[in-house]
Design an enzyme around this catalytic site. Structure first.
Site, PDB file in Angstrom:
ATOM      1  N   THR B  14       0.149   4.527  11.960  1.00  0.00           N
ATOM      2  CA  THR B  14       0.848   5.338  10.884  1.00  0.00           C
ATOM      3  C   THR B  14      -0.112   6.632  10.499  1.00  0.00           C
ATOM      4  O   THR B  14       0.367   7.914  10.680  1.00  0.00           O
ATOM      5  CB  THR B  14       1.430   4.711   9.667  1.00  0.00           C
ATOM      6  OG1 THR B  14       2.163   3.762  10.020  1.00  0.00           O
ATOM      7  CG2 THR B  14       2.408   5.634   8.927  1.00  0.00           C
ATOM      8  N   LYS B 107     -10.669   0.306   3.483  1.00  0.00           N
ATOM      9  CA  LYS B 107     -11.287  -0.248   2.238  1.00  0.00           C
ATOM     10  C   LYS B 107     -11.945  -1.670   2.360  1.00  0.00           C
ATOM     11  O   LYS B 107     -12.913  -1.859   1.697  1.00  0.00           O
ATOM     12  CB  LYS B 107     -10.184  -0.180   1.243  1.00  0.00           C
ATOM     13  CG  LYS B 107      -8.862  -1.131   1.507  1.00  0.00           C
ATOM     14  CD  LYS B 107      -7.543  -0.436   1.297  1.00  0.00           C
ATOM     15  CE  LYS B 107      -7.192   0.479   2.260  1.00  0.00           C
ATOM     16  NZ  LYS B 107      -5.731   0.869   2.367  1.00  0.00           N
ATOM     17  N   GLU B 192       1.095  -6.233   4.773  1.00  0.00           N
ATOM     18  CA  GLU B 192       0.155  -6.275   5.712  1.00  0.00           C
ATOM     19  C   GLU B 192       0.397  -7.481   6.568  1.00  0.00           C
ATOM     20  O   GLU B 192       1.084  -8.471   6.185  1.00  0.00           O
ATOM     21  CB  GLU B 192      -1.383  -6.460   4.956  1.00  0.00           C
ATOM     22  CG  GLU B 192      -1.463  -5.575   4.088  1.00  0.00           C
ATOM     23  CD  GLU B 192      -2.639  -4.311   4.757  1.00  0.00           C
ATOM     24  OE1 GLU B 192      -2.858  -4.605   6.010  1.00  0.00           O
ATOM     25  OE2 GLU B 192      -2.840  -3.593   4.075  1.00  0.00           O
ATOM     26  N   LYS B 207      -9.943  -1.703  -3.341  1.00  0.00           N
ATOM     27  CA  LYS B 207     -10.094  -0.524  -3.785  1.00  0.00           C
ATOM     28  C   LYS B 207     -10.692  -0.460  -5.012  1.00  0.00           C
ATOM     29  O   LYS B 207     -11.429   0.534  -5.125  1.00  0.00           O
ATOM     30  CB  LYS B 207      -8.429  -0.344  -4.025  1.00  0.00           C
ATOM     31  CG  LYS B 207      -7.774   0.106  -2.750  1.00  0.00           C
ATOM     32  CD  LYS B 207      -6.343   0.335  -2.774  1.00  0.00           C
ATOM     33  CE  LYS B 207      -5.393   0.190  -1.539  1.00  0.00           C
ATOM     34  NZ  LYS B 207      -4.116  -0.165  -1.540  1.00  0.00           N
TER      35      LYS B 207
END
Lengths: 428, 428
Positions: B14, B107, B192, B207
């Site tokens: 994406t 991340k 995910e 994060k």
């Protein structure tokens, strides 16, 4: 480590003192983060003897900011005097001509002279940075110019004058009339020396002109802004709006349409559940819409010593790190002259007026609206004690042009006691 | 104009496709804003034949991302493959060693290997930028590292995993149990491949580790985070919280205290009138508090093609403009090892448990709380259909240590049907 970055700070009001405080108290942090020591070489202010609550003893004093701007030992001229013209502009030009970069919090100077100053700076290979000029501590210039640089910006809007937002929210929360809250704000020192800069929307308009330029790659065009202050907003307007689920905000909106650049700074109705609607007191909020990022909302203190000095020093850190970019995000000579366009997208409007107590008065007004193609969603006539009757309309979506036609017709009748107040209901 | 900046894009999911789209469709805008053409030299992805809905015909293909990272004609390696180790890390290291700058959305890799990668990059004079790794389209890394560089950051917090926030708000709005909404989110492709990355708080924890490092000048320390997922939150918890004026959010909080660096990523109760409480669906929000700036709130989409690609390309634009700064805002070798500290500041807690239906069960629990010094603000036992009784406590402010002592004692009794759920009530 590279040589220290030496600042010349002109103007030691609230923000200037805040800058001095940060340079003095955060020396280690600034140097860890930028790889350079940041020092103040000299300062300038009108009164050298005033106690500002901060130790200035180690800095050279210049009574003339132009002399400060030209000093050999100054790398960055920090302009915190304010004012569209006069010393601020003279000293900024002198700094550029003497090969200094400039950091300023001066929205008025940049909104009016930004194009010329940017061209001058860029021709000399110098930078002008102005994060502190818009929305205080919020790093919105950086977000727009850098973080969102890959976006075609479609709309920028926001609440950019904390004093107006304080007045409007205080009126609502305390149920007080405009004049009383205006006086309070004045007593609290919230108002500019010329209060019309705040309540007339001029200060917020300056900020919007700068955001537009960066967002759309156009020359700053303060005069192209449709500008309206908050002084005609009554406690009744606020209550009626609240009744319908809205709050009244002095809202800036800039967008590009097929007809040009639309810039408005006006009191608007926004839904009371929206982030803009919920903004209380002196806080600022900027909403940025881009083709890739969708919508980003930034909220923070719009003024005050710490927040504004934080923004000034953010720019200073960028310079210390060696970041170089044009004033308005792209070379000033490439900024376009966008024709200013009035709002073309239709919106519902809130209309409040006082009718003289004559038979047929309401019918006359309704007929005028109908003839102009403005259809009425809701109407309310409410209690009154004198010979005029307050009347409220909410229209269906209409263009501003159609509404203005109707308003002009109303003025010609003999049934209007005072010019109607028309507020756009903005979808946010 | 300077030579073009040439990208090698590894990973065409994406985000990769979004990056290609921006480079192709915004060429003029990117070059006007950065002073350089931005081009894609070559790309790499697992399947060269897949139709990704975007024209890739003009780019060289590399089946091996490491080979892509080393190409002569690549200036910036754009790592969008993901994964803590494996090809992403190998290719990032190869890119650094070959003298390329790196832009990544990864991340997990940076939270675990960020310190080593940053040291490696800085030793080679190269940059790693990762705006897209935290909070999608929100330029929060830039705000913290640059815009607020002159602040001592006192606290960073926020909602950083859109999927968890979607699940929690959907449970509340539709009145659906966790399992059902989890399945919905899975069907919608929001999760995910390993859903525990989302609902276990791991992705959000990654994060938070990156934000902490930048905010406090410490080495990224994912393992120091007190981590708890949302899978034990029931619709009853959400309703009880709502009854008391709260919403449950997977909230990350990082702050420095006298004892070290406190990092938590846990479901918390926040006031439903606060900006964090009002955050719906997949939107992210980061709150930054600094000694000068007070509080800045940033809100925007936390994922998706456009927003994430916007962040990647913001970093690319910075590189095109020649901005240079260390990965975590100050040289990696100067980042501190901060001891990880559990929450020391007391807070009220929400406690929910199921008691076995035995005489004296409630008294036992209340006694344990009292003995640990945890005082009860409110208690509620509500209707039940089986042999266990759901009981809810809201405590007065207490330390986590005292609460944990009580929880450990409770586990030893014979009246608890299942381990209690304890949620901090955060003042935001």
């Amino acid at each position: 480590m590279t040589a220290p970055l030496r600042l010349g700070v002109a103007g030691l009001g609230t923000v200037g003192v805040g800058v001095v405080r940060i340079v003095r108290s955060q020396a280690a942090l600034l140097s860890a983060r930028t790889g350079r020591d940041i020092q103040i070489a000299a300062v300038s202010a009108r009164d050298a003897d005033k106690d500002r609550g901060v130790n200035l003893g180690s800095y050279d004093w210049e009574s003339d900011p132009v002399a400060l701007a030209k000093r050999e030992d100054v790398d960055v001229f920090v302009e915190l005097m304010g004012g569209t013209d006069g010393p601020a502009k003279d000293a900024t030009e002198a700094a550029i001509d003497a090969g200094k970069d400039v950091v300023t919090a001066n929205k008025a100077m940049l909104a009016i002279h930004g194009q010329a100053l940017a061209e001058r700076a860029e021709a000399a290979g110098r930078m002008i940075r102005f994060e502190a000029a818009v929305a205080g501590g919020i790093p919105v210039i950086k977000a727009l110019t850098e973080g969102l640089a890959a976006n075609e910006i479609t709309r920028v809007m926001g609440v950019m004058n904390g004093t107006c937002n304080y007045i409007l929210t205080r009126m609502e929360n305390a149920g007080l009339p405009y004049d009383k809250v205006f006086q309070e704000a004045s007593d609290l020192g919230y108002l500019e020396a010329d209060p019309n800069l705040d309540v007339g929307g001029i200060d917020a308009g300056h900020k919007l002109a700068l955001l537009s330029s960066i967002a759309f790659g156009t020359k700053p065009d303060f005069n192209g802004i449709e500008l309206e202050g908050i002084h005609r907003i009554t406690i009744d307007d606020i209550r009626q709006a609240a009744d319908m689920g809205y709050r009244i905000k002095l809202l800036g909106v800039a967008q590009r349409t097929g007809r040009g650049l639309e810039q408005r700074m006006q009191p608007c109705l926004v839904p009371d559940t929206s982030p803009l609607g919920q903004l209380e007191g002196g806080t600022n909020m900027i909403v940025i819409e881009g083709n890739a990022v969708e919508q980003i909302v930034l909220r923070g203190p719009g003024a005050g010593e710490g927040p504004t000095a934080s923004a000034v020093m953010g720019d200073v850190c960028d310079l210390a790190r060696g970041f170089r970019l044009p004033t308005f995000g792209q070379p000033a000579t490439t900024l376009m002259d966008a024709p200013s366009a009035r709002a073309v997208l239709p919106a519902p409007y809130y209309l409040r007026m006082a009718l003289l107590d004559k038979p047929g008065a309401l019918a006359k007004i309704a007929t005028i609206l109908g003839n102009a193609g403005v259809s009425i969603d809701r109407m309310r006539q409410y209690g009154h004690s004198d010979s005029t009757a307050p009347v409220l309309f909410v229209t269906h979506k209409t263009t501003r042009a159609a509404l203005d036609e109707a308003l002009a017709e109303m003025e010609k009748t003999d049934v209007i006691a005072s010019p109607p107040v028309a507020l756009r209901i903005e979808s946010v």
